[in-house]
Structures are given as structure tokens and as C-alpha cells.
Design a protein around this motif. Structure first.
Motif, mmCIF file in Angstrom:
data_model
loop_
_atom_site.group_PDB
_atom_site.id
_atom_site.type_symbol
_atom_site.label_atom_id
_atom_site.label_comp_id
_atom_site.label_asym_id
_atom_site.label_seq_id
_atom_site.Cartn_x
_atom_site.Cartn_y
_atom_site.Cartn_z
ATOM 1 N N ARG A 87 2.230 12.374 -3.767
ATOM 2 C CA ARG A 87 2.192 13.017 -2.445
ATOM 3 C C ARG A 87 2.803 14.413 -2.423
ATOM 4 N NH1 ARG A 87 4.206 7.961 -1.929
ATOM 5 N NH2 ARG A 87 6.325 8.814 -1.683
ATOM 6 N N CYS A 88 3.724 14.702 -3.322
ATOM 7 C CA CYS A 88 4.456 15.964 -3.254
ATOM 8 C C CYS A 88 3.563 17.143 -3.651
ATOM 9 C CB CYS A 88 5.697 15.913 -4.144
ATOM 10 S SG CYS A 88 5.346 15.932 -5.928
ATOM 11 N N TYR A 89 4.074 18.339 -3.488
ATOM 12 C CA TYR A 89 3.329 19.563 -3.774
ATOM 13 C C TYR A 89 2.830 19.591 -5.213
ATOM 14 C CZ TYR A 89 2.673 24.578 -4.668
ATOM 15 O OH TYR A 89 2.172 25.790 -5.056
ATOM 16 N N LEU A 90 3.694 19.232 -6.169
ATOM 17 C CA LEU A 90 3.308 19.300 -7.576
ATOM 18 C C LEU A 90 2.290 18.227 -7.938
ATOM 19 C CD1 LEU A 90 6.807 20.153 -9.033
ATOM 20 C CD2 LEU A 90 4.800 21.641 -9.040
ATOM 21 N N CYS A 91 2.450 17.027 -7.403
ATOM 22 C CA CYS A 91 1.451 15.988 -7.647
ATOM 23 C C CYS A 91 0.090 16.419 -7.112
ATOM 24 C CB CYS A 91 1.869 14.675 -6.993
ATOM 25 S SG CYS A 91 3.082 13.717 -7.923
ATOM 26 N N GLN A 92 0.080 17.044 -5.942
ATOM 27 C CA GLN A 92 -1.180 17.487 -5.354
ATOM 28 C C GLN A 92 -1.825 18.590 -6.175
ATOM 29 O OE1 GLN A 92 -2.823 16.114 -2.578
ATOM 30 N NE2 GLN A 92 -1.315 14.540 -3.007
ATOM 31 N N LYS A 93 -1.019 19.319 -6.964
ATOM 32 C CA LYS A 93 -1.549 20.347 -7.865
ATOM 33 C C LYS A 93 -2.012 19.761 -9.195
ATOM 34 C CE LYS A 93 0.372 24.290 -8.464
ATOM 35 N NZ LYS A 93 1.353 25.359 -8.785
ATOM 36 N N GLY A 94 -1.833 18.447 -9.364
ATOM 37 C CA GLY A 94 -2.220 17.803 -10.616
ATOM 38 C C GLY A 94 -1.109 17.749 -11.640
ATOM 39 N N CYS A 99 6.480 15.809 -10.954
ATOM 40 C CA CYS A 99 6.647 15.269 -9.599
ATOM 41 C C CYS A 99 8.077 15.449 -9.082
ATOM 42 C CB CYS A 99 6.281 13.787 -9.604
ATOM 43 S SG CYS A 99 6.662 12.906 -8.075
ATOM 44 N N GLU A 100 8.194 15.916 -7.850
ATOM 45 C CA GLU A 100 9.503 16.160 -7.245
ATOM 46 C C GLU A 100 10.272 14.864 -7.000
ATOM 47 O OE1 GLU A 100 8.390 18.237 -3.741
ATOM 48 O OE2 GLU A 100 7.784 20.065 -4.796
ATOM 49 N N ASN A 101 9.570 13.753 -6.959
ATOM 50 C CA ASN A 101 10.198 12.456 -6.677
ATOM 51 C C ASN A 101 10.054 11.487 -7.844
ATOM 52 O OD1 ASN A 101 10.682 13.239 -3.829
ATOM 53 N ND2 ASN A 101 8.447 13.141 -3.698
ATOM 54 N N SER A 290 4.638 13.667 -19.514
ATOM 55 C CA SER A 290 3.215 13.583 -19.198
ATOM 56 C C SER A 290 3.060 12.823 -17.892
ATOM 57 C CB SER A 290 2.448 12.866 -20.321
ATOM 58 O OG SER A 290 3.022 11.588 -20.567
ATOM 59 N N GLY A 291 1.916 12.991 -17.275
ATOM 60 C CA GLY A 291 1.634 12.292 -16.025
ATOM 61 C C GLY A 291 0.574 11.227 -16.213
ATOM 62 N N PRO A 292 0.540 10.237 -15.334
ATOM 63 C CA PRO A 292 -0.484 9.186 -15.444
ATOM 64 C C PRO A 292 -1.903 9.733 -15.494
ATOM 65 C CG PRO A 292 1.183 8.560 -13.836
ATOM 66 C CD PRO A 292 1.471 9.987 -14.223
ATOM 67 N N ASN A 293 -2.137 10.906 -14.911
ATOM 68 C CA ASN A 293 -3.481 11.487 -14.882
ATOM 69 C C ASN A 293 -3.917 12.056 -16.225
ATOM 70 O OD1 ASN A 293 -1.508 13.502 -14.630
ATOM 71 N ND2 ASN A 293 -2.812 14.846 -13.429
ATOM 72 N N GLN A 294 -3.070 11.993 -17.251
ATOM 73 C CA GLN A 294 -3.420 12.528 -18.564
ATOM 74 C C GLN A 294 -3.699 11.444 -19.607
ATOM 75 O OE1 GLN A 294 0.260 14.933 -18.764
ATOM 76 N NE2 GLN A 294 -1.051 16.732 -18.946
#
Length: 343
Positions: A87-94, A99-101, A290-294
Motif C-alpha cells: 500500500r505504501c508509496y514505494l510498494c505502489q512504485k513496484g 517497503c516503508e512498512n 528483494s520483493g515478492p514481485n521479483q
């Protein structure tokens, strides 16, 4: 169980229970990360003992709480430890890895140097639990997490066919960088490593040369290997500040430099000649997890058998010997140490 600096021990604890939306994973394999060892030796600002650590893991679903319908008992899975909010700004940027949280299994929740680990509902909801393809063993699957962290770092560096790459540090992460750089088409891969054992191990992989920087001057080697141009890409894969400074000297004009490894907490400053960045027009990158989207990309890549990830595993102690595994990582013995709690 990490309790404080230089205070970790194997203890008997109750098997956790999966609550609403949660999954219980029976751990098959959990590999030792350099962060685990640094936490043990120096502490970590966000880890407060007592805490079960360990975040690079795979296993089978042992149970699911109410509301979980996408996984069944016996499913083979690996788990992305970093839980993004989405939901945060960075998550929304991919940028889910930033992630801020962000909360992390093994840091904010008990981790996987244990027989069983409870996967929080938010991790299940965000897609952190991933099925392991049949072509990959669970032993290999615990390396998907660090392999994806390397993927995250390399995605920034523009490694294309013919590019020259230097990797400082020939530990497991350095070798993963070498494997991925070759898969991207790197025309030359050179590694610098002080450990004789790791130089010997790394030479068996797809590298052109592994150099002892204590014997040969890295700048002189760079000139010879690149025809005085410097490397197109330099990746610092060891937690030593002096190597970050060195990377700027061996990078070529217009090159890209990645500070991939973190430095020890409390000793995270390095003296850099910023004129090298300015006059060579270098691009300097950091890389963090890394993020789950990768993960879809790296899971498909490893399942395709393009690289033999199992060749990175050089020790497999049982859980009772986990601290000996830490010692092996600390002493730069072999590459990946993978702990098997049910061995």
C-alpha cells in the motif's frame, strides 16, 4: 535462538500453531546468510532476542489456519522472508523490497532455524509463499531467496552481451553474481578474493579469472584484463569498506558500481574518492534484498536448469550444529551452508 550478541543456542520450543490466514511450514532446509552471522556477532538494530533467526528457507506445508484455501498439507514451498504492505508509496512504485512498512521473517517474526515456522497471514496474503517446481529440490529451493536478492541488484546494472564484469568477493553471493552475469551475456567475469579456498572454489564456475588481491594489484590486473579501459560493471559482494573504495578505481569510464554487500553495523562508513565518480561519470548503486514481485523470474530461471544451484551448497549440518555452520561462514569455508532441522 538468538538472545544477544555472541549469545545463541539450540533450545526446545513449542511447535507454533497456524492461526487465521496463517500457514505452518515444516522446514526442510534453511541456508546461513551473512546477515545471520553478523547478527550473532554484532547484533542487529531491529532484532531483539529471544528470536529464532534464519530467513532463507524451504519446506512443506504442515498445516493451514482458517481462511487459507490456496495451500494444502504436503505442498512444497519456499517463503519470501520480506513482507511488503503493498500500500505504501514505494510498494505502489513496484519497489516492494524497500517497503516503508516491511517486516521480515527471522527479524520481526521467528525464523526458520527451527523444525517449524509460522507464516503470518499478511505474508500469505501478499504472495510470499511460493510453490517449488518439481525440477527443484527443497534443498535447492532455500537458495531462491539469496538468488533473487542478486537478481534485484543486477537488474539495475545493465549487464548485456559482451559487458565486462568484476566481482569483489568470491563467496556464495559473489558466485551467484558470476552465474547471473554470465546468463545475461557478460563477455568477461573476473573475481577478486583473498581466501585461497574460495578462489579455488570460484574457479570452478563460469569465470575468466579469480585473483588474489593480496598478491596482485587489482588496478594493474584490471588494466591488463580490460586493455586499460576498466570494467563496465563492478560489484562489491563482501562487507569491507576498503573494497568499496577500490571498486571506484577499477571501474571504467561510464561504468556502473554496485555496493551489494552491507557493512557491519557500527562500522558502515567508507572513505571514497568522489572525484572518481565525477570524472569517470560512474553510476553508483546500492541493492537491498528483494520483493515478492521479483520471484517469478528467478524461480522460472532456476527451474529451467540453466545453472546448477546445488553446486553452491558445500555443507549441510543438522540443526544441532547450526553454530558450527555459522563458524564455517565466518571462516569463509566453502560456499553455502544449508541447515536441515529434521536431519
Amino acid at each position: 535462538m538468538f538472545r544477544g550478541v555472541n549469545d545463541a543456542r539450540v533450545e526446545e520450543v513449542a511447535v507454533p500453531q497456524a492461526g487465521a490466514g496463517e500457514i505452518l511450514v515444516k522446514v526442510d532446509s534453511c541456508s546461513v546468510c551473512g546477515t545471520d552471522v553478523r547478527t550473532y556477532r554484532h547484533g542487529h538494530p531491529r532484532i531483539r532476542g529471544p528470536r529464532v533467526i534464519g530467513h532463507e528457507f524451504s519446506g512443506t506445508v504442515a498445516g493451514a489456519g482458517p481462511g487459507v484455501h490456496s495451500f494444502r498439507e504436503g505442498d512444497r514451498v519456499m517463503v519470501v522472508p520480506g513482507i511488503s504492505c503493498g500500500r505504501c508509496y514505494l510498494c505502489q512504485k513496484g519497489l516492494q523490497n524497500l517497503c516503508e512498512n516491511r517486516r521480515i521473517i527471522g527479524f520481526d517474526y521467528d525464523g526458520a532455524f527451527a523444525g517449524y515456522v509460522r507464516i503470518p497471514a499478511e505474508a500469505v496474503e501478499m504472495g510470499n509463499v511460493r510453490a517449488v517446481p518439481e525440477r527443484l529440490s527443497l534443498r535447492e529451493a532455500c537458495l531462491i531467496e539469496p538468488f533473487t536478492a542478486v537478481y534485484n541488484g543486477q537488474a539495475l546494472l545493465g549487464i548485456t552481451p559482451g559487458v565486462t564484469v568484476c566481482i569483489i568477493g568470491a563467496g556464495p553471493i559473489g558466485v551467484m553474481h558470476a552465474l547471473q552475469a554470465r546468463a545475461r551475456g557478460a563477455g568477461m567475469v573476473v573475481m577478486f578474493e583473498q581466501s585461497a579456498e574460495r578462489r579455488k572454489t570460484a574457479a570452478a564456475f563460469a569465470v575468466d579469472r579469480v585473483v588474489d588481491p593480496q598478491v596482485e594489484d587489482p588496478v594493474a590486473v584490471t588494466k591488463v584484463m580490460t586493455g586499460n579501459r576498466g570494467f563496465d560493471v563492478v560489484i562489491v559482494a563482501c562487507g569491507v569498506g576498503a573494497t568499496q573504495a577500490q571498486a571506484l578505481h577499477i571501474a571504467g569510464r561510464g561504468g556502473r558500481v554496485s555496493f551489494f554487500a552491507g557493512l557491519p553495523h557500527g562500522r558502515s562508513e567508507a572513505l571514497l574518492d568522489t572525484n572518481l565518480i565525477h570524472y569517470k561519470q560512474l553510476a553508483l548503486f546500492g541493492a537491498n534484498g528483494s520483493g515478492p514481485n521479483q520471484y517469478d523470474e528467478t524461480i522460472r530461471f532456476l527451474a529451467a536448469g540453466i545453472v546448477d544451484v546445488s553446486s553452491l551448497i558445500t555443507a549441510q549440518p543438522p540443526l544441532d550444529d547450526v553454530l558450527e555452520g555459522f563458524s564455517m561462514v565466518e571462516r569463509a569455508v566453502g560456499l553455502k551452508v544449508v541447515v536441515h532441522p529434521h536431519a
